[in-house]
Scaffold this motif. Sequence first.
Motif, PDB file in Angstrom:
ATOM      1  N   ARG A 231      14.837  40.689  13.934  1.00  0.00           N
ATOM      2  CA  ARG A 231      14.155  39.763  14.843  1.00  0.00           C
ATOM      3  C   ARG A 231      12.657  39.710  14.555  1.00  0.00           C
ATOM      4  NH1 ARG A 231      14.943  40.085  21.381  1.00  0.00           N
ATOM      5  NH2 ARG A 231      13.885  38.121  21.896  1.00  0.00           N
ATOM      6  N   TYR A 232      12.097  40.850  14.219  1.00  0.00           N
ATOM      7  CA  TYR A 232      10.675  40.957  13.880  1.00  0.00           C
ATOM      8  C   TYR A 232      10.335  40.065  12.691  1.00  0.00           C
ATOM      9  CZ  TYR A 232       6.374  43.356  12.271  1.00  0.00           C
ATOM     10  OH  TYR A 232       5.098  43.662  11.852  1.00  0.00           O
ATOM     11  N   PHE A 233      11.126  40.170  11.630  1.00  0.00           N
ATOM     12  CA  PHE A 233      10.862  39.383  10.435  1.00  0.00           C
ATOM     13  C   PHE A 233      11.158  37.896  10.660  1.00  0.00           C
ATOM     14  CE2 PHE A 233      11.384  43.448   7.892  1.00  0.00           C
ATOM     15  CZ  PHE A 233      10.053  43.485   7.502  1.00  0.00           C
ATOM     16  N   ARG A 234      12.185  37.591  11.446  1.00  0.00           N
ATOM     17  CA  ARG A 234      12.485  36.197  11.741  1.00  0.00           C
ATOM     18  C   ARG A 234      11.320  35.550  12.500  1.00  0.00           C
ATOM     19  NH1 ARG A 234      18.051  34.697  11.174  1.00  0.00           N
ATOM     20  NH2 ARG A 234      18.551  35.591   9.143  1.00  0.00           N
ATOM     21  N   ASN A 235      10.714  36.294  13.401  1.00  0.00           N
ATOM     22  CA  ASN A 235       9.583  35.774  14.169  1.00  0.00           C
ATOM     23  C   ASN A 235       8.343  35.569  13.302  1.00  0.00           C
ATOM     24  OD1 ASN A 235      11.081  35.717  16.505  1.00  0.00           O
ATOM     25  ND2 ASN A 235      10.346  37.696  17.254  1.00  0.00           N
ATOM     26  N   LEU A 236       8.247  36.344  12.223  1.00  0.00           N
ATOM     27  CA  LEU A 236       7.084  36.216  11.332  1.00  0.00           C
ATOM     28  C   LEU A 236       7.173  34.996  10.434  1.00  0.00           C
ATOM     29  CD1 LEU A 236       6.596  39.895  10.158  1.00  0.00           C
ATOM     30  CD2 LEU A 236       5.075  38.608  11.652  1.00  0.00           C
ATOM     31  N   GLY A 237       8.388  34.564  10.125  1.00  0.00           N
ATOM     32  CA  GLY A 237       8.550  33.437   9.218  1.00  0.00           C
ATOM     33  C   GLY A 237       8.680  33.914   7.792  1.00  0.00           C
ATOM     34  N   ASN A 238       7.726  33.566   6.963  1.00  0.00           N
ATOM     35  CA  ASN A 238       7.781  33.907   5.538  1.00  0.00           C
ATOM     36  C   ASN A 238       7.292  35.332   5.325  1.00  0.00           C
ATOM     37  OD1 ASN A 238       7.383  34.190   2.731  1.00  0.00           O
ATOM     38  ND2 ASN A 238       7.127  31.987   2.508  1.00  0.00           N
ATOM     39  N   ILE A 239       8.192  36.230   4.972  1.00  0.00           N
ATOM     40  CA  ILE A 239       7.848  37.646   4.831  1.00  0.00           C
ATOM     41  C   ILE A 239       6.851  37.872   3.704  1.00  0.00           C
ATOM     42  CG2 ILE A 239       9.910  38.006   3.415  1.00  0.00           C
ATOM     43  CD1 ILE A 239       8.031  40.615   5.532  1.00  0.00           C
ATOM     44  N   LYS A 240       6.954  37.105   2.609  1.00  0.00           N
ATOM     45  CA  LYS A 240       6.040  37.300   1.485  1.00  0.00           C
ATOM     46  C   LYS A 240       4.600  36.984   1.883  1.00  0.00           C
ATOM     47  CE  LYS A 240       9.397  36.539  -2.222  1.00  0.00           C
ATOM     48  NZ  LYS A 240       9.768  35.712  -3.393  1.00  0.00           N
ATOM     49  N   ASP A 241       4.420  35.907   2.663  1.00  0.00           N
ATOM     50  CA  ASP A 241       3.079  35.563   3.133  1.00  0.00           C
ATOM     51  C   ASP A 241       2.534  36.650   4.037  1.00  0.00           C
ATOM     52  OD1 ASP A 241       3.219  33.242   1.730  1.00  0.00           O
ATOM     53  OD2 ASP A 241       3.693  31.968   3.466  1.00  0.00           O
ATOM     54  N   TYR A 242       3.427  37.194   4.876  1.00  0.00           N
ATOM     55  CA  TYR A 242       2.984  38.224   5.815  1.00  0.00           C
ATOM     56  C   TYR A 242       2.568  39.500   5.073  1.00  0.00           C
ATOM     57  CZ  TYR A 242       3.104  41.993   9.165  1.00  0.00           C
ATOM     58  OH  TYR A 242       2.769  43.102   9.895  1.00  0.00           O
ATOM     59  N   VAL A 243       3.382  39.934   4.118  1.00  0.00           N
ATOM     60  CA  VAL A 243       3.090  41.166   3.392  1.00  0.00           C
ATOM     61  C   VAL A 243       1.774  41.047   2.632  1.00  0.00           C
ATOM     62  CG1 VAL A 243       3.846  42.645   1.483  1.00  0.00           C
ATOM     63  CG2 VAL A 243       5.484  41.906   3.213  1.00  0.00           C
ATOM     64  N   GLU A 244       1.533  39.883   2.018  1.00  0.00           N
ATOM     65  CA  GLU A 244       0.283  39.678   1.288  1.00  0.00           C
ATOM     66  C   GLU A 244      -0.913  39.756   2.247  1.00  0.00           C
ATOM     67  OE1 GLU A 244       0.748  35.982  -0.675  1.00  0.00           O
ATOM     68  OE2 GLU A 244       2.223  36.750  -2.133  1.00  0.00           O
ATOM     69  N   GLY A 245      -0.771  39.177   3.433  1.00  0.00           N
ATOM     70  CA  GLY A 245      -1.837  39.207   4.418  1.00  0.00           C
ATOM     71  C   GLY A 245      -2.067  40.609   4.957  1.00  0.00           C
ATOM     72  N   TYR A 246      -0.975  41.368   5.112  1.00  0.00           N
ATOM     73  CA  TYR A 246      -1.078  42.736   5.625  1.00  0.00           C
ATOM     74  C   TYR A 246      -1.805  43.633   4.624  1.00  0.00           C
ATOM     75  CZ  TYR A 246       0.427  47.140   7.759  1.00  0.00           C
ATOM     76  OH  TYR A 246       0.449  48.374   8.358  1.00  0.00           O
ATOM     77  N   ASP A 247      -1.498  43.454   3.312  1.00  0.00           N
ATOM     78  CA  ASP A 247      -2.133  44.266   2.274  1.00  0.00           C
ATOM     79  C   ASP A 247      -3.625  43.967   2.177  1.00  0.00           C
ATOM     80  OD1 ASP A 247       0.202  45.470   1.694  1.00  0.00           O
ATOM     81  OD2 ASP A 247       0.737  44.157   0.037  1.00  0.00           O
TER      82      ASP A 247
END
Length: 248
Positions: A231-247
């Motif tokens: 559910r967490y990842f579904r709410n985030l949308g695109n996981i690759k975009d999120y991981v890049e932003g988190y790094d």
Amino acid sequence: MTYEEKAYDELMEWQLKMRKKGSFVQKFSKTAQNKMNQLIPEKVHKLLTEAIKAMVKTVLTGSDVISKNTFPQALHLKEKETLINQQLDVYRKTAVLEGAGTGAGGLILGMADFPLLLSIKLKFLYDVAKIYGYDMKQYEERLFLLLVFQMAFSSNEKRRETLHLIENWEAERKILRDVDWQSFQQEYRDYIDLVKLLQLFPGIGAAVGAYANYKLLDQLGETAIYCYRLRYFRNLGNIKDYVEGYDN
């Protein structure tokens, strides 16, 4: 790999695992359980369904009063899952003590294990939802919690059905009004019947009860982590975009 990337890969593997059909032994066991359930009068099924429904709703309604647990704000997945694993350790120890105590007490106390363990499991899930910041006063959130519970303690076929609901929760929450309570109680009983039957035997009851409860809480903990992670990842949308932003 970042924590999020690793968690996402693990989630994909878990979803594939949950979609697999059961082994021959699992299918044979489920067929035998279904035949046994057919021998039980419909009135008994209805009584069991209403009893478990009442138990579950009582725990869920009272959990916001009973549970005094407060959690620090967890912004990222690693923080959330660290808190969840800490709570799992606490509830697992409680379940082990409860299982050993009721298992050592023979038939009468062994029967008391069912509602006590059910309460421990539901309170743990309640804490998981709180860590994720979901409002458990909302009816839909309590339904989702019950789907997670059912996901943990069901046959392979029912598990696949439940996974579909969880994967598509944002759409399903608008149309799902309640769980199928007869299926809920029957799947749960079938899942734990054999091990709980052994818990009633004198001499081995305490050891069986402690071990069984430990494993059942482990199963619930793993399932809860993956369901809420999904559910967490579904709410985030695109996981690759999120991981890049988190790094960054």
